[in-house]
Design a protein around this motif. Structure first.
Motif, mmCIF file in Angstrom:
data_model
loop_
_atom_site.group_PDB
_atom_site.id
_atom_site.type_symbol
_atom_site.label_atom_id
_atom_site.label_comp_id
_atom_site.label_asym_id
_atom_site.label_seq_id
_atom_site.Cartn_x
_atom_site.Cartn_y
_atom_site.Cartn_z
ATOM 1 N N PHE A 86 -5.304 -0.640 9.139
ATOM 2 C CA PHE A 86 -5.537 0.467 10.065
ATOM 3 C C PHE A 86 -5.794 -0.050 11.480
ATOM 4 C CE2 PHE A 86 -8.329 4.002 11.666
ATOM 5 C CZ PHE A 86 -7.311 4.951 11.721
ATOM 6 N N ILE A 87 -6.669 -1.045 11.597
ATOM 7 C CA ILE A 87 -6.990 -1.615 12.906
ATOM 8 C C ILE A 87 -5.757 -2.296 13.498
ATOM 9 C CG2 ILE A 87 -8.356 -3.366 14.093
ATOM 10 C CD1 ILE A 87 -10.615 -2.771 12.107
ATOM 11 N N ASN A 88 -5.007 -3.005 12.647
ATOM 12 C CA ASN A 88 -3.806 -3.696 13.119
ATOM 13 C C ASN A 88 -2.758 -2.717 13.653
ATOM 14 O OD1 ASN A 88 -1.899 -6.132 13.153
ATOM 15 N ND2 ASN A 88 -0.790 -4.715 11.828
ATOM 16 N N GLU A 89 -2.666 -1.544 13.011
ATOM 17 C CA GLU A 89 -1.695 -0.544 13.452
ATOM 18 C C GLU A 89 -2.141 0.147 14.735
ATOM 19 O OE1 GLU A 89 1.153 -0.128 12.325
ATOM 20 O OE2 GLU A 89 1.202 -0.873 10.291
ATOM 21 N N ARG A 123 6.917 11.825 21.136
ATOM 22 C CA ARG A 123 7.593 11.707 19.844
ATOM 23 C C ARG A 123 8.211 13.040 19.447
ATOM 24 N NH1 ARG A 123 5.723 6.986 17.398
ATOM 25 N NH2 ARG A 123 3.866 6.107 18.396
ATOM 26 N N GLY A 124 9.408 12.957 18.839
ATOM 27 C CA GLY A 124 10.024 14.138 18.262
ATOM 28 C C GLY A 124 9.327 14.518 16.973
ATOM 29 N N PHE A 125 9.729 15.648 16.378
ATOM 30 C CA PHE A 125 9.068 16.121 15.161
ATOM 31 C C PHE A 125 9.105 15.076 14.048
ATOM 32 C CE2 PHE A 125 9.890 20.296 17.128
ATOM 33 C CZ PHE A 125 8.656 20.894 16.930
ATOM 34 N N PHE A 126 10.267 14.477 13.813
ATOM 35 C CA PHE A 126 10.397 13.502 12.729
ATOM 36 C C PHE A 126 9.448 12.323 12.943
ATOM 37 C CE2 PHE A 126 12.060 9.883 10.487
ATOM 38 C CZ PHE A 126 12.619 10.385 9.319
ATOM 39 N N ASP A 127 9.514 11.705 14.113
ATOM 40 C CA ASP A 127 8.664 10.546 14.405
ATOM 41 C C ASP A 127 7.189 10.915 14.424
ATOM 42 O OD1 ASP A 127 10.836 8.864 14.578
ATOM 43 O OD2 ASP A 127 11.058 9.095 16.747
ATOM 44 N N LEU A 128 6.880 12.110 14.912
ATOM 45 C CA LEU A 128 5.485 12.542 14.971
ATOM 46 C C LEU A 128 4.905 12.701 13.572
ATOM 47 C CD1 LEU A 128 3.102 13.542 16.717
ATOM 48 C CD2 LEU A 128 4.038 15.849 16.485
ATOM 49 N N PHE A 129 5.654 13.339 12.670
ATOM 50 C CA PHE A 129 5.181 13.519 11.299
ATOM 51 C C PHE A 129 5.026 12.178 10.597
ATOM 52 C CE2 PHE A 129 6.781 18.152 10.493
ATOM 53 C CZ PHE A 129 6.064 18.564 11.600
ATOM 54 N N ASP A 130 6.033 11.314 10.755
ATOM 55 C CA ASP A 130 6.007 9.986 10.138
ATOM 56 C C ASP A 130 4.814 9.189 10.656
ATOM 57 O OD1 ASP A 130 6.597 7.625 8.876
ATOM 58 O OD2 ASP A 130 8.362 7.159 10.081
ATOM 59 N N PHE A 131 4.633 9.195 11.960
ATOM 60 C CA PHE A 131 3.537 8.455 12.587
ATOM 61 C C PHE A 131 2.178 8.968 12.106
ATOM 62 C CE2 PHE A 131 0.423 8.139 16.040
ATOM 63 C CZ PHE A 131 0.446 6.780 16.297
ATOM 64 N N PHE A 137 0.820 -1.203 0.000
ATOM 65 C CA PHE A 137 0.000 0.000 0.000
ATOM 66 C C PHE A 137 0.859 1.261 0.000
ATOM 67 C CE2 PHE A 137 -3.656 2.487 0.601
ATOM 68 C CZ PHE A 137 -3.493 3.356 1.657
ATOM 69 N N PHE A 138 1.854 1.282 0.884
ATOM 70 C CA PHE A 138 2.674 2.483 1.016
ATOM 71 C C PHE A 138 3.730 2.583 -0.080
ATOM 72 C CE2 PHE A 138 1.289 1.746 5.480
ATOM 73 C CZ PHE A 138 0.444 2.838 5.547
ATOM 74 N N SER A 139 4.117 1.456 -0.669
ATOM 75 C CA SER A 139 5.133 1.478 -1.727
ATOM 76 C C SER A 139 4.677 2.286 -2.928
ATOM 77 C CB SER A 139 5.461 0.047 -2.163
ATOM 78 O OG SER A 139 6.333 0.037 -3.260
ATOM 79 N N LEU A 140 3.390 2.234 -3.230
ATOM 80 C CA LEU A 140 2.866 2.924 -4.412
ATOM 81 C C LEU A 140 2.438 4.358 -4.111
ATOM 82 C CD1 LEU A 140 0.806 0.061 -6.089
ATOM 83 C CD2 LEU A 140 2.918 1.079 -6.923
ATOM 84 N N SER A 141 2.656 4.811 -2.892
ATOM 85 C CA SER A 141 2.313 6.194 -2.507
ATOM 86 C C SER A 141 0.847 6.513 -2.753
ATOM 87 C CB SER A 141 3.199 7.200 -3.272
ATOM 88 O OG SER A 141 4.553 7.014 -2.983
ATOM 89 N N VAL A 142 -0.013 5.543 -2.502
ATOM 90 C CA VAL A 142 -1.437 5.774 -2.710
ATOM 91 C C VAL A 142 -2.095 6.216 -1.407
ATOM 92 C CG1 VAL A 142 -1.676 4.196 -4.645
ATOM 93 C CG2 VAL A 142 -1.883 3.305 -2.336
ATOM 94 N N VAL A 193 1.333 10.511 9.343
ATOM 95 C CA VAL A 193 1.050 10.212 7.937
ATOM 96 C C VAL A 193 0.832 8.722 7.710
ATOM 97 C CG1 VAL A 193 1.974 10.254 5.589
ATOM 98 C CG2 VAL A 193 2.267 12.238 7.080
ATOM 99 N N THR A 194 1.786 7.896 8.165
ATOM 100 C CA THR A 194 1.731 6.467 7.829
ATOM 101 C C THR A 194 0.660 5.707 8.607
ATOM 102 O OG1 THR A 194 3.488 5.997 9.432
ATOM 103 C CG2 THR A 194 4.156 6.414 7.167
ATOM 104 N N LYS A 195 0.363 6.151 9.817
ATOM 105 C CA LYS A 195 -0.612 5.420 10.635
ATOM 106 C C LYS A 195 -2.030 5.964 10.492
ATOM 107 C CE LYS A 195 2.786 3.059 12.447
ATOM 108 N NZ LYS A 195 3.093 1.704 11.966
ATOM 109 N N PHE A 196 -2.184 7.221 10.081
ATOM 110 C CA PHE A 196 -3.514 7.817 10.032
ATOM 111 C C PHE A 196 -3.887 8.348 8.646
ATOM 112 C CE2 PHE A 196 -2.537 7.987 14.554
ATOM 113 C CZ PHE A 196 -3.740 7.593 15.125
#
Length: 464
Positions: free
Chosen positions: A453-456, A384-392, A231-236, A394-397
């Protein structure tokens, strides 16, 4: 269609730009790491299934939305569902674009630093001599670099400038032109790297690891990991393909384009495995070396290769980091364009002005993310720091929720005749398996995303 928005001039430009959006650091860095943890070929087979059963339907949904509306990620939902809450998917996409570009530019800056260091020969022969060979503590060198308060910021700024210069030039003269240049370069470098890796002593063990499934490592966690990687590999799910497809002509074949993008993206990911695993097996490194693989583990491999074959070792390290840099740049361009298109159209700003605003905002946020590895490491939000917060965030929500809403929007809200008209170019071409495709969009993709989503989220609720 508003011709002043610009458009892609050719089908090749469509495919290469869209593939460039999908191909990023995740293909060359994260994919091999997941393969190493998931049992080699077993993970790859599961991943391929999810690419075409789940990720491609989401991509098709974005293509349909973008070309039907010919607008940015937010404007598309405003046009197709005025006054409806579906616009939330577009808002999450634009917000996600800003956040991704901000933290992505930090890792891309590291890549740029290592590319420059490789070109200057700083990754070869700079350490103390042990047993007649030069050595370096790459772990210490990497940690020292990322925690430096100023040096990483310079590379973040340089990378953002490279991205800005492409986007500011527009669709045909910027994104399409440079996609046609960078994507072939990327594929040529991959071919060279694969050929070199396969000739290394012990490479056969790495090939066997990739091609021989280890079913004992296949767990529910591995299956869900393969689903998430596809899912994330294709940037969808973040709106970049809505934005890109808004520049497609009515002659562009959406299904064929989606298939081509999936094939190129998967090819790059799998071939990256043929670069990395024969290389790491040849020097006895574990295939699940983890996130330090690119900046700590592989430099040791390059150093060993340099000590035995200086010219080849130098070229291998330089081309590898150049490959990473090209992959990072093609993806960052698409993230930048999500935000640039929105600001330009919503606020009636010129492209150059809109691009400058996006670059400035993401540069500031990118500096915050970079400093979270150094002087601001103790500045946290929700732990979380800025980097981890932004990553989290986007990728989790944002990405899973965005993709979920887009498939529901196309599969259940849009008029079925509009969807079929986009997929068949107003009936001018025949799309085989129309019903299976729509079934994937309506049922398989949203259910799969919901499972991810539920798994994460479940472990997070358990911790709280």
């Amino acid at each position: 269609m508003n011709s002043s928005r610009g458009s892609f001039a050719s089908q090749l430009g469509v495919v290469l730009a869209s593939a460039g959006s999908a191909v990023g650091l995740g293909n060359i860095w994260r994919f091999p790491m997941e393969v190493g943890r998931g049992g080699g070929a077993a993970f790859i087979l599961i991943y391929l299934g999810f690419i075409f059963l789940m990720a491609m339907p989401v991509m098709l949904s974005e293509f349909v939305i973008g070309r039907a509306a010919h607008s940015n990620a937010i404007g598309a939902f405003q046009k197709l569902s005025p006054g409806k809450p579906w616009i939330a998917a577009g808002i999450m996409g634009v917000l996600g674009g800003f956040l991704v570009l901000s933290f992505y530019s930090v890792v891309a800056g590291w890549t740029l630093h290592y590319t420059v260091a490789s070109a200057l020969g700083q990754l070869q022969g700079q350490g103390p001599v042990v047993d007649g060979q030069s050595t370096m503590d790459f772990g210490q060198a990497f940690n020292s670099f990322v925690s430096n308060p100023w040096q990483p910021l310079i590379y973040v700024a340089l990378f953002m400038l490279l991205t800005h210069l492409v986007v500011a030039r527009g669709i045909q003269h910027g994104i399409e032109r440079y996609s046609k240049l960078m994507m072939p370069m990327l594929l040529v470098i991959i071919a060279f790297q694969v050929c070199f890796s396969l000739t290394m002593p012990g490479a056969a063990e790495g090939i066997r690891f990739l091609l021989q499934p280890d079913l004992n490592k296949v767990t529910s966690e591995v299956v869900l990991g393969a689903m998430g990687q596809a899912f994330f590999s294709l940037s969808v799910g973040i709106g970049c393909l809505i934005t890109y497809s808004s520049y497609f002509s009515k002659e562009t074949r959406l299904v064929k384009s989606a298939m081509n993008v999936c094939i190129i993206d998967t090819l790059v990911a799998v071939l990256s495995g043929f670069i990395i695993f024969p290389t790491v097996f040849s020097v006895g490194i574990a295939p699940d070396a983890g996130s330090g693989l690119v900046f700590i583990t592989l430099p040791n491999v390059f150093l060993l290769a340099f000590s035995k074959m200086p010219v080849v070792g130098y070229l291998f390290s330089l081309l590898f980091y150049l490959l990473l840099l090209l992959a990072a740049l093609t993806s960052s361009i698409s993230m930048h364009e999500i935000c640039t298109a929105f600001i330009s159209e919503h606020f009636s700003a010129s492209r150059r002005k809109a691009a400058a605003i996006v670059t400035l905002v993401c540069l500031v946020l990118g500096c915050f993310c970079s400093l979270s590895f150094g002087p601001w490491r103790d500045v946290t939000f929700c732990g979380r720091g800025f980097f981890d917060l932004f990553d989290f965030t986007v990728t989790k929500f944002l990405m899973p929720l965005g993709g979920f809403m887009m498939t529901l929007f196309v599969g259940w809200y849009l008029d079925r005749r509009l969807v079929e008209s986009e997929l068949t170019n107003a009936g001018s071409i025949s799309v085989r398996m129309m019903r299976p495709l729509l079934f994937l969009v309506r049922w398989v993709a949203p259910v799969g995303i919901l499972v991810i989503f539920i798994n994460e989220l479940f472990p997070l609720f358990m911790k709280s």
